[in-house]
Motif scaffolding. Structure first.
Motif, mmCIF file in Angstrom:
data_model
loop_
_atom_site.group_PDB
_atom_site.id
_atom_site.type_symbol
_atom_site.label_atom_id
_atom_site.label_comp_id
_atom_site.label_asym_id
_atom_site.label_seq_id
_atom_site.Cartn_x
_atom_site.Cartn_y
_atom_site.Cartn_z
ATOM 1 N N ASN A 1 0.822 -1.204 0.000
ATOM 2 C CA ASN A 1 0.000 0.000 0.000
ATOM 3 C C ASN A 1 0.863 1.263 0.000
ATOM 4 O O ASN A 1 0.558 2.244 0.675
ATOM 5 C CB ASN A 1 -0.950 0.024 1.211
ATOM 6 N N HIS A 2 1.979 1.203 -0.760
ATOM 7 C CA HIS A 2 2.964 2.284 -0.657
ATOM 8 C C HIS A 2 2.466 3.604 -1.218
ATOM 9 O O HIS A 2 3.007 4.652 -0.883
ATOM 10 C CB HIS A 2 4.255 1.876 -1.385
ATOM 11 N N ASP A 3 1.439 3.620 -2.048
ATOM 12 C CA ASP A 3 0.965 4.864 -2.638
ATOM 13 C C ASP A 3 -0.364 5.310 -2.040
ATOM 14 O O ASP A 3 -1.023 6.182 -2.579
ATOM 15 C CB ASP A 3 0.842 4.733 -4.154
ATOM 16 N N LEU A 4 -0.776 4.734 -0.913
ATOM 17 C CA LEU A 4 -2.015 5.113 -0.257
ATOM 18 C C LEU A 4 -1.718 5.760 1.098
ATOM 19 O O LEU A 4 -0.920 5.258 1.889
ATOM 20 C CB LEU A 4 -2.907 3.884 -0.039
ATOM 21 N N LEU A 5 -2.383 6.890 1.347
ATOM 22 C CA LEU A 5 -2.274 7.513 2.659
ATOM 23 C C LEU A 5 -3.068 6.719 3.690
ATOM 24 O O LEU A 5 -2.643 6.538 4.829
ATOM 25 C CB LEU A 5 -2.791 8.950 2.602
ATOM 26 N N TYR A 6 -4.249 6.269 3.258
ATOM 27 C CA TYR A 6 -5.108 5.452 4.115
ATOM 28 C C TYR A 6 -5.634 4.288 3.291
ATOM 29 O O TYR A 6 -6.312 4.502 2.285
ATOM 30 C CB TYR A 6 -6.288 6.275 4.654
ATOM 31 N N SER A 7 -5.329 3.082 3.714
ATOM 32 C CA SER A 7 -5.796 1.905 2.982
ATOM 33 C C SER A 7 -7.224 1.564 3.392
ATOM 34 O O SER A 7 -7.846 2.261 4.192
ATOM 35 C CB SER A 7 -4.850 0.725 3.223
ATOM 36 N N LEU A 8 -7.729 0.457 2.876
ATOM 37 C CA LEU A 8 -9.148 0.129 2.978
ATOM 38 C C LEU A 8 -9.682 0.146 4.409
ATOM 39 O O LEU A 8 -10.763 0.687 4.675
ATOM 40 C CB LEU A 8 -9.393 -1.246 2.347
ATOM 41 N N HIS A 9 -8.949 -0.434 5.351
ATOM 42 C CA HIS A 9 -9.466 -0.594 6.709
ATOM 43 C C HIS A 9 -8.917 0.434 7.699
ATOM 44 O O HIS A 9 -9.179 0.340 8.899
ATOM 45 C CB HIS A 9 -9.163 -2.008 7.216
ATOM 46 N N ASP A 10 -8.163 1.418 7.205
ATOM 47 C CA ASP A 10 -7.673 2.489 8.080
ATOM 48 C C ASP A 10 -8.809 3.448 8.435
ATOM 49 O O ASP A 10 -9.783 3.588 7.682
ATOM 50 C CB ASP A 10 -6.545 3.270 7.402
ATOM 51 N N LYS A 11 -8.668 4.132 9.565
ATOM 52 C CA LYS A 11 -9.674 5.098 10.007
ATOM 53 C C LYS A 11 -9.038 6.487 10.116
ATOM 54 O O LYS A 11 -8.414 6.799 11.136
ATOM 55 C CB LYS A 11 -10.270 4.684 11.351
ATOM 56 N N PRO A 12 -9.189 7.321 9.070
ATOM 57 C CA PRO A 12 -8.631 8.678 9.142
ATOM 58 C C PRO A 12 -9.349 9.493 10.215
ATOM 59 O O PRO A 12 -10.462 9.162 10.644
ATOM 60 C CB PRO A 12 -8.911 9.245 7.741
ATOM 61 N N GLY A 13 -8.723 10.579 10.636
ATOM 62 C CA GLY A 13 -9.350 11.474 11.595
ATOM 63 C C GLY A 13 -10.524 12.217 10.995
ATOM 64 O O GLY A 13 -10.825 12.100 9.794
ATOM 65 N N PHE A 14 -11.176 13.034 11.807
ATOM 66 C CA PHE A 14 -12.390 13.732 11.385
ATOM 67 C C PHE A 14 -12.133 14.669 10.196
ATOM 68 O O PHE A 14 -12.833 14.618 9.186
ATOM 69 C CB PHE A 14 -12.972 14.515 12.564
ATOM 70 N N LEU A 15 -11.142 15.545 10.321
ATOM 71 C CA LEU A 15 -10.887 16.518 9.260
ATOM 72 C C LEU A 15 -10.439 15.872 7.951
ATOM 73 O O LEU A 15 -10.967 16.213 6.880
ATOM 74 C CB LEU A 15 -9.856 17.549 9.732
ATOM 75 N N PRO A 16 -9.453 14.934 7.974
ATOM 76 C CA PRO A 16 -9.101 14.266 6.716
ATOM 77 C C PRO A 16 -10.284 13.531 6.089
ATOM 78 O O PRO A 16 -10.453 13.538 4.853
ATOM 79 C CB PRO A 16 -7.999 13.277 7.129
ATOM 80 N N SER A 17 -11.128 12.933 6.921
ATOM 81 C CA SER A 17 -12.290 12.210 6.401
ATOM 82 C C SER A 17 -13.284 13.169 5.751
ATOM 83 O O SER A 17 -13.825 12.893 4.676
ATOM 84 C CB SER A 17 -12.976 11.430 7.525
ATOM 85 N N CYS A 18 -13.526 14.306 6.400
ATOM 86 C CA CYS A 18 -14.454 15.302 5.851
ATOM 87 C C CYS A 18 -13.944 15.848 4.525
ATOM 88 O O CYS A 18 -14.710 16.003 3.565
ATOM 89 C CB CYS A 18 -14.656 16.448 6.844
ATOM 90 N N PHE A 19 -12.645 16.157 4.475
ATOM 91 C CA PHE A 19 -12.062 16.709 3.248
ATOM 92 C C PHE A 19 -12.154 15.703 2.101
ATOM 93 O O PHE A 19 -12.560 16.051 0.989
ATOM 94 C CB PHE A 19 -10.609 17.096 3.496
ATOM 95 N N ALA A 20 -11.786 14.458 2.373
ATOM 96 C CA ALA A 20 -11.862 13.424 1.339
ATOM 97 C C ALA A 20 -13.309 13.195 0.910
ATOM 98 O O ALA A 20 -13.598 13.021 -0.282
ATOM 99 C CB ALA A 20 -11.253 12.119 1.857
#
Length: 477
Positions: free
Chosen positions: A12-31
């Motif tokens: 997963n070298h080119d992914l900031l967050y892979s399938l089962h990762d849980k980004p924080g609130f702000l990154p999730s909202c932006f995405a």
């Protein structure tokens, strides 16, 4: 191949967050906002088109609210995966352009009988609800469907979806069906501004601007229309504050002639969803073979059918996974399925307030036409791209030529069917139905080995030296 995919999945070298990762609130909202911007026009445009062509008037704001709300619910189901239902990946679910031609045909059938807007909507949603079970059924053995719905059949159908819609877009550019000032210069200017804006923005070096090109183009067109005095928001005060989902608000009606084209399109939708989910798996660095992959495909296609059934129940058109969101994943490096929950929340919140639909309903037809001309043209080009991956030998070219010819033929000269029984004529009046039936039947009937038999026959009659050349050529091929 499987081993390579597995290794790649682990990196997963080119992914900031892979399938089962849980980004924080702000990154999730932006995405999530990026996904919504990339898909918003696709979610609302079919409703605007159907509302305008079929004269649904006052119901359009409510229908737009339901389209947004159902899109949010469908996205949640796909991403969350409830039991066997859902792909469990970051997939945005929305109203599909693929069904637009068949839905317009269904509405015209009811309208020609003198049906009211409520009758039209009751038939559209009733037929869509029943046809959704086709995709639910097919999800259990989707891998075997490829023997019938081949790339030749799929490409032909997609072309026939796009071409009739181009006529709808051009009519909107002129001012819309029945417009008194049809073809006026101000209509053409408005459409031209949107069209040129989308083209220029699409050529930007900034990938985010490219993704939002259509949205920006429509907003620019609305601003110009406002200065031209083409917008009237006085009716917004009469709209309710909140849209309340009501199952089958307009009733439930069924029509066989409207059902058959939609049933065929649900088969095609199942294949398209399979392709979208495979692309999503690739971008998300997940397996594209083996039991995990197959379970995701089956779950995703099953969710497609169930989401379309939910959509019909709550007064929205059939839905499917959006392929453009695969581009957002590749761009942002965020493949986390938990972002889908944020996307779902944004869409549901937007759908709760009918004022959003009321504002969008005021969009002048030329503004909408300037954007949809590109979008519908892209649909037709997508069909050509599918065909380019098929082997266009004499047999397949014959299938495409006859099917496209019949589909466009009944669309441009509908009176050719006037002597047929009414039900048969209504079924075949849909270019998608006519082309799809033709393509599927010809694919089954026409032998696949004509080319091989011709070579074999030539070898039997050719001199020895020529036989050697033919054999050599066959080996090289």
């Amino acid at each position: 191949m499987t081993q390579d995919v597995t290794k790649e999945t682990g990196k997963n070298h080119d992914l900031l967050y892979s399938l089962h990762d849980k980004p924080g609130f702000l990154p999730s909202c932006f995405a999530a906002l990026q996904h919504v911007l990339a898909s918003l026009v696709g979610v609302i445009t079919p409703t605007l088109i159907v509302g305008g062509v079929l004269g649904l008037g006052e119901h359009v704001p409510y229908l737009i609210s339901m389209a947004l709300m159902v899109s949010g619910v469908g996205t949640f189901i796909q991403c969350r995966r409830i039991g066997p239902v859902g792909a469990g990946m970051l997939c945005l679910q929305g109203t599909s352009f693929a069904f637009l031609t068949a839905i317009l045909s269904a509405g015209m059938i009811v309208k020609s009988r003198g049906g009211t807007p409520e009758d039209i909507l009751a038939t559209i949603f009733g037929v869509s609800f029943c046809a959704a079970f086709i995709e639910i059924f097919l999800s259990r053995f989707i891998h075997k469907l490829q023997n019938i719905i081949t790339p030749v059949v799929t490409g032909t159908i997609i072309i026939l979806i796009g071409i009739p819609l181009i006529k709808v877009a051009m009519t909107d550019i002129g001012g819309g069906f029945g417009a008194e000032n049809f073809g006026a210069l101000d209509n053409l200017m408005l459409a031209g501004i949107v069209l040129v804006s989308v083209i220029l923005l699409n050529r930007s070096r900034n990938p985010m601007i490219r993704l939002a090109a259509v949205v920006i183009g429509l907003v620019l067109g609305m601003v110009v229309a406002l200065f031209m005095g083409r917008l009237d928001f006085s009716h917004l005060s009469s709209l309710p504050l909140v849209s309340i989902p009501m199952p089958f608000k307009f009733g439930f009606q069924f029509d066989l002639a409207a059902f058959i084209p939609l049933a065929i399109l649900f088969c095609v939708s199942a294949m398209e969803t399979t392709g979208d989910l495979t692309a999503n798996s690739t971008i998300s660095r997940e397996p594209v073979a083996g039991p995990v992959y197959l379970n995701r495909i089956r779950g995703g296609v099953l969710a497609d059918g169930i989401n379309s059934m939910i959509a019909a129940t709550f007064n929205s058109m059939p839905s499917t996974t959006f392929s453009q969101n695969n581009g957002v994943i590749a761009l942002t490096g965020v493949a986390s399925r938990f972002v889908g929950i944020y996307i779902a929340a944004i869409l549901v919140i937007m759908g709760l307030f009918p004022v959003i639909g009321g504002v969008l309903q005021q969009m002048p037809k030329p503004v909408l036409g300037g954007a949809t001309l590109i979008m519908f043209g892209t649909v037709a080009v997508a069909g050509i791209r599918v065909l380019s991956h098929a082997e266009l030998d004499r047999r397949n070219m014959m299938i495409v030529a006859i099917s496209v010819g019949l589909g466009i033929g009944v669309s441009t000269v509908p009176t050719v069917l006037q002597e047929l029984p009414k039900t048969v004529a209504n079924i075949l009046s849909s270019p998608v139905a006519t082309g799809a039936i033709s393509a599927i039947l010809l694919s089954i009937i026409l032998p696949k080995n004509i080319k091989d038999e011709a070579i074999k026959h030539s070898e039997e009659e050719a001199p020895v030296d020529t036989k050697k050349k033919l054999t050599s050529a066959g080996q090289d091929a």
